[in-house]
Write a protein that holds these residues in place. Structure first.
Motif, PDB file in Angstrom:
ATOM      1  N   VAL A 189       0.481  -1.074  -0.445  1.00 19.72           N
ATOM      2  CA  VAL A 189      -0.142   0.202  -0.316  1.00 19.72           C
ATOM      3  C   VAL A 189       0.655   1.290  -0.061  1.00 19.72           C
ATOM      4  O   VAL A 189       1.823   1.168   0.495  1.00 19.72           O
ATOM      5  CB  VAL A 189      -1.084  -0.140   0.939  1.00 19.72           C
ATOM      6  N   LEU A 190       0.586   2.599  -0.553  1.00 22.25           N
ATOM      7  CA  LEU A 190       1.111   3.620  -0.665  1.00 22.25           C
ATOM      8  C   LEU A 190       0.336   5.019   0.057  1.00 22.25           C
ATOM      9  O   LEU A 190      -0.954   4.535  -0.365  1.00 22.25           O
ATOM     10  CB  LEU A 190       1.563   4.001  -2.081  1.00 22.25           C
ATOM     11  N   LEU A 191       0.482   5.479   0.535  1.00 22.71           N
ATOM     12  CA  LEU A 191      -0.233   6.831   1.116  1.00 22.71           C
ATOM     13  C   LEU A 191       0.274   7.717   0.535  1.00 22.71           C
ATOM     14  O   LEU A 191       1.412   7.887   0.930  1.00 22.71           O
ATOM     15  CB  LEU A 191      -0.227   6.551   3.026  1.00 22.71           C
ATOM     16  N   LEU A 192      -0.721   8.908   0.226  1.00 22.01           N
ATOM     17  CA  LEU A 192       0.111  10.145  -0.405  1.00 22.01           C
ATOM     18  C   LEU A 192      -0.883  11.155   0.139  1.00 22.01           C
ATOM     19  O   LEU A 192      -2.501  10.368   0.712  1.00 22.01           O
ATOM     20  CB  LEU A 192       0.047   9.848  -1.717  1.00 22.01           C
ATOM     21  N   ALA A 193      -0.155  12.260   0.575  1.00 17.53           N
ATOM     22  CA  ALA A 193      -0.702  13.380   1.600  1.00 17.53           C
ATOM     23  C   ALA A 193      -0.715  14.530   1.060  1.00 17.53           C
ATOM     24  O   ALA A 193       0.189  15.172   0.384  1.00 17.53           O
ATOM     25  CB  ALA A 193      -0.754  13.155   3.122  1.00 17.53           C
ATOM     26  N   ARG A 194      -1.381  15.665   0.913  1.00 16.26           N
ATOM     27  CA  ARG A 194      -1.573  17.693   0.631  1.00 16.26           C
ATOM     28  C   ARG A 194      -1.854  17.568   1.443  1.00 16.26           C
ATOM     29  O   ARG A 194      -2.968  17.867   2.406  1.00 16.26           O
ATOM     30  CB  ARG A 194      -1.390  17.368  -0.298  1.00 16.26           C
ATOM     31  N   LYS A 197      -6.654  -4.956 -10.745  1.00 16.37           N
ATOM     32  CA  LYS A 197      -5.546  -5.313 -10.691  1.00 16.37           C
ATOM     33  C   LYS A 197      -4.930  -5.227  -9.426  1.00 16.37           C
ATOM     34  O   LYS A 197      -3.971  -7.155  -9.338  1.00 16.37           O
ATOM     35  CB  LYS A 197      -5.379  -4.368 -11.173  1.00 16.37           C
ATOM     36  N   SER A 198      -5.304  -4.239  -8.259  1.00 20.74           N
ATOM     37  CA  SER A 198      -4.754  -5.241  -7.157  1.00 20.74           C
ATOM     38  C   SER A 198      -5.621  -6.004  -6.232  1.00 20.74           C
ATOM     39  O   SER A 198      -4.446  -6.645  -6.080  1.00 20.74           O
ATOM     40  CB  SER A 198      -3.884  -3.598  -6.845  1.00 20.74           C
ATOM     41  N   VAL A 199      -6.973  -5.737  -6.318  1.00 19.56           N
ATOM     42  CA  VAL A 199      -7.477  -6.879  -5.676  1.00 19.56           C
ATOM     43  C   VAL A 199      -8.202  -7.922  -6.116  1.00 19.56           C
ATOM     44  O   VAL A 199      -9.093  -7.213  -6.844  1.00 19.56           O
ATOM     45  CB  VAL A 199      -8.239  -6.265  -4.023  1.00 19.56           C
ATOM     46  N   LYS A 200      -8.330  -8.651  -6.661  1.00 19.74           N
ATOM     47  CA  LYS A 200      -9.374  -8.794  -7.554  1.00 19.74           C
ATOM     48  C   LYS A 200     -10.894  -9.172  -7.768  1.00 19.74           C
ATOM     49  O   LYS A 200     -12.183  -8.532  -7.983  1.00 19.74           O
ATOM     50  CB  LYS A 200      -8.705 -10.341  -7.887  1.00 19.74           C
ATOM     51  N   LEU A 229     -11.431  -4.540   2.338  1.00 23.82           N
ATOM     52  CA  LEU A 229     -10.815  -3.303   2.633  1.00 23.82           C
ATOM     53  C   LEU A 229     -10.831  -1.545   2.458  1.00 23.82           C
ATOM     54  O   LEU A 229     -10.632  -1.005   3.735  1.00 23.82           O
ATOM     55  CB  LEU A 229      -9.784  -3.341   1.630  1.00 23.82           C
ATOM     56  N   LYS A 230     -11.659  -1.340   1.775  1.00 26.52           N
ATOM     57  CA  LYS A 230     -12.234  -0.220   2.241  1.00 26.52           C
ATOM     58  C   LYS A 230     -12.807  -0.067   3.304  1.00 26.52           C
ATOM     59  O   LYS A 230     -12.177   1.137   4.230  1.00 26.52           O
ATOM     60  CB  LYS A 230     -13.575   0.163   0.901  1.00 26.52           C
ATOM     61  N   ARG A 231     -13.823  -1.000   4.114  1.00 32.34           N
ATOM     62  CA  ARG A 231     -14.592  -0.994   5.506  1.00 32.34           C
ATOM     63  C   ARG A 231     -13.116  -0.997   6.710  1.00 32.34           C
ATOM     64  O   ARG A 231     -13.127   0.227   7.245  1.00 32.34           O
ATOM     65  CB  ARG A 231     -14.829  -2.120   5.059  1.00 32.34           C
ATOM     66  N   ILE A 232     -12.368  -1.677   6.469  1.00 32.96           N
ATOM     67  CA  ILE A 232     -10.716  -1.755   7.471  1.00 32.96           C
ATOM     68  C   ILE A 232     -10.336  -0.224   7.480  1.00 32.96           C
ATOM     69  O   ILE A 232     -10.229   0.711   8.589  1.00 32.96           O
ATOM     70  CB  ILE A 232     -10.047  -2.737   7.061  1.00 32.96           C
ATOM     71  N   ILE A 233     -10.601  -0.226   5.943  1.00 33.59           N
ATOM     72  CA  ILE A 233      -9.289   1.726   6.181  1.00 33.59           C
ATOM     73  C   ILE A 233     -10.064   2.373   6.531  1.00 33.59           C
ATOM     74  O   ILE A 233      -9.675   3.525   7.256  1.00 33.59           O
ATOM     75  CB  ILE A 233      -8.589   1.776   4.396  1.00 33.59           C
ATOM     76  N   ARG A 234     -10.815   2.613   6.143  1.00 29.50           N
ATOM     77  CA  ARG A 234     -12.384   4.010   6.374  1.00 29.50           C
ATOM     78  C   ARG A 234     -11.947   3.719   8.189  1.00 29.50           C
ATOM     79  O   ARG A 234     -12.114   4.816   8.789  1.00 29.50           O
ATOM     80  CB  ARG A 234     -13.708   3.689   5.819  1.00 29.50           C
ATOM     81  N   ASP A 235     -11.924   2.811   8.512  1.00 29.25           N
ATOM     82  CA  ASP A 235     -12.800   2.851  10.531  1.00 29.25           C
ATOM     83  C   ASP A 235     -11.234   3.396  10.318  1.00 29.25           C
ATOM     84  O   ASP A 235     -11.022   3.802  11.688  1.00 29.25           O
ATOM     85  CB  ASP A 235     -13.088   1.400  10.033  1.00 29.25           C
ATOM     86  N   GLY A 238      -6.381  18.453   8.862  1.00 33.83           N
ATOM     87  CA  GLY A 238      -5.540  19.077   7.708  1.00 33.83           C
ATOM     88  C   GLY A 238      -4.861  18.497   6.030  1.00 33.83           C
ATOM     89  O   GLY A 238      -4.307  19.160   5.668  1.00 33.83           O
ATOM     90  N   LEU A 239      -4.815  17.655   6.803  1.00 31.46           N
ATOM     91  CA  LEU A 239      -4.576  16.447   5.062  1.00 31.46           C
ATOM     92  C   LEU A 239      -5.447  15.393   4.503  1.00 31.46           C
ATOM     93  O   LEU A 239      -6.427  15.761   5.071  1.00 31.46           O
ATOM     94  CB  LEU A 239      -3.575  15.581   5.443  1.00 31.46           C
ATOM     95  N   ASP A 240      -5.532  15.975   3.270  1.00 38.38           N
ATOM     96  CA  ASP A 240      -6.303  14.823   2.416  1.00 38.38           C
ATOM     97  C   ASP A 240      -4.841  14.229   1.861  1.00 38.38           C
ATOM     98  O   ASP A 240      -4.213  13.975   1.758  1.00 38.38           O
ATOM     99  CB  ASP A 240      -6.356  16.046   0.801  1.00 38.38           C
ATOM    100  N   ILE A 241      -5.636  12.769   2.240  1.00 39.76           N
ATOM    101  CA  ILE A 241      -4.768  11.629   2.003  1.00 39.76           C
ATOM    102  C   ILE A 241      -5.565  10.512   0.751  1.00 39.76           C
ATOM    103  O   ILE A 241      -6.527  10.652   1.066  1.00 39.76           O
ATOM    104  CB  ILE A 241      -4.876  10.704   3.318  1.00 39.76           C
ATOM    105  N   VAL A 242      -4.710   9.775   0.312  1.00 37.55           N
ATOM    106  CA  VAL A 242      -4.715   8.754  -0.792  1.00 37.55           C
ATOM    107  C   VAL A 242      -4.166   7.818  -0.789  1.00 37.55           C
ATOM    108  O   VAL A 242      -3.306   7.818  -0.597  1.00 37.55           O
ATOM    109  CB  VAL A 242      -4.882   8.904  -2.176  1.00 37.55           C
ATOM    110  N   VAL A 243      -5.258   6.731  -0.917  1.00 43.51           N
ATOM    111  CA  VAL A 243      -4.221   5.581   0.223  1.00 43.51           C
ATOM    112  C   VAL A 243      -4.455   4.633  -0.925  1.00 43.51           C
ATOM    113  O   VAL A 243      -5.254   4.576  -1.949  1.00 43.51           O
ATOM    114  CB  VAL A 243      -5.588   4.697   1.247  1.00 43.51           C
ATOM    115  N   VAL A 244      -3.244   4.222  -1.928  1.00 40.35           N
ATOM    116  CA  VAL A 244      -3.696   3.154  -3.647  1.00 40.35           C
ATOM    117  C   VAL A 244      -3.027   2.029  -2.693  1.00 40.35           C
ATOM    118  O   VAL A 244      -1.597   1.459  -2.664  1.00 40.35           O
ATOM    119  CB  VAL A 244      -2.455   3.542  -3.832  1.00 40.35           C
ATOM    120  N   ALA A 245      -3.519   1.062  -3.402  1.00 42.63           N
ATOM    121  CA  ALA A 245      -4.289  -0.436  -2.990  1.00 42.63           C
ATOM    122  C   ALA A 245      -2.975  -1.037  -4.016  1.00 42.63           C
ATOM    123  O   ALA A 245      -2.602  -0.776  -5.317  1.00 42.63           O
ATOM    124  CB  ALA A 245      -5.025  -0.766  -3.350  1.00 42.63           C
ATOM    125  N   ARG A 246      -1.998  -2.013  -3.438  1.00 37.25           N
ATOM    126  CA  ARG A 246      -1.405  -2.688  -4.236  1.00 37.25           C
ATOM    127  C   ARG A 246      -1.313  -4.235  -4.553  1.00 37.25           C
ATOM    128  O   ARG A 246      -2.089  -4.250  -3.397  1.00 37.25           O
ATOM    129  CB  ARG A 246       0.427  -2.483  -4.309  1.00 37.25           C
TER     130      ARG A 246
END
Length: 116
Positions: free
Chosen positions: A33-38, A54-57, A65-71, A82-90
């Motif tokens: 996983v990769l987290l990008l923030a701004r 492609k990353s999670v069939k 995954l979405k449920r756990i990440i959101r929680d 104060g951050l915008d965060i994008v979670v990129v799954a691999r």
């Protein structure tokens, strides 16, 4: 700060996602996983998820995954204000069990909050 996850805590438009992808001020790579923030200029963080087929069939795994990440985000949002965060799954993220995922994201949120 409210621990809810309403529309104001989400990245909704492609323009909001593009702003984070084009000029991230912080990165936190993890296992599959990769987290990008701004910085977003608000007093609360916002979260965007990029979990492709492609990353999670299986859709079941993507939704889990979405449920756990959101929680995890909801529980740790006070340190991410104060951050915008994008979670990129691999590839391989769907293979982790729930406890491992939660632990990994706790570490990633801490690393991201320190990198500001």
């Amino acid at each position: 700060m409210s621990r809810s996850f309403g529309r104001d805590k989400r990245l909704l438009t492609s323009r909001q996602f593009a702003a984070v992808f084009d000029s991230p001020t912080g990165k936190a790579p993890g296992k599959s996983v990769l987290l990008l923030a701004r910085d977003n200029g608000f007093d609360h963080p916002r979260l965007g998820l990029v979990i492709g087929k492609k990353s999670v069939k299986l859709a079941v795994e993507r939704n889990r995954l979405k449920r756990i990440i959101r929680d995890s985000f909801r529980l740790h949002q006070q340190m991410l204000a104060g951050l915008d965060i994008v979670v990129v799954a691999r590839k391989g993220l769907g293979d982790l069990d729930n406890a491992e995922l939660h632990q990994q994201f706790v570490r990633l949120w801490k690393r991201l909050s320190r990198s500001r």
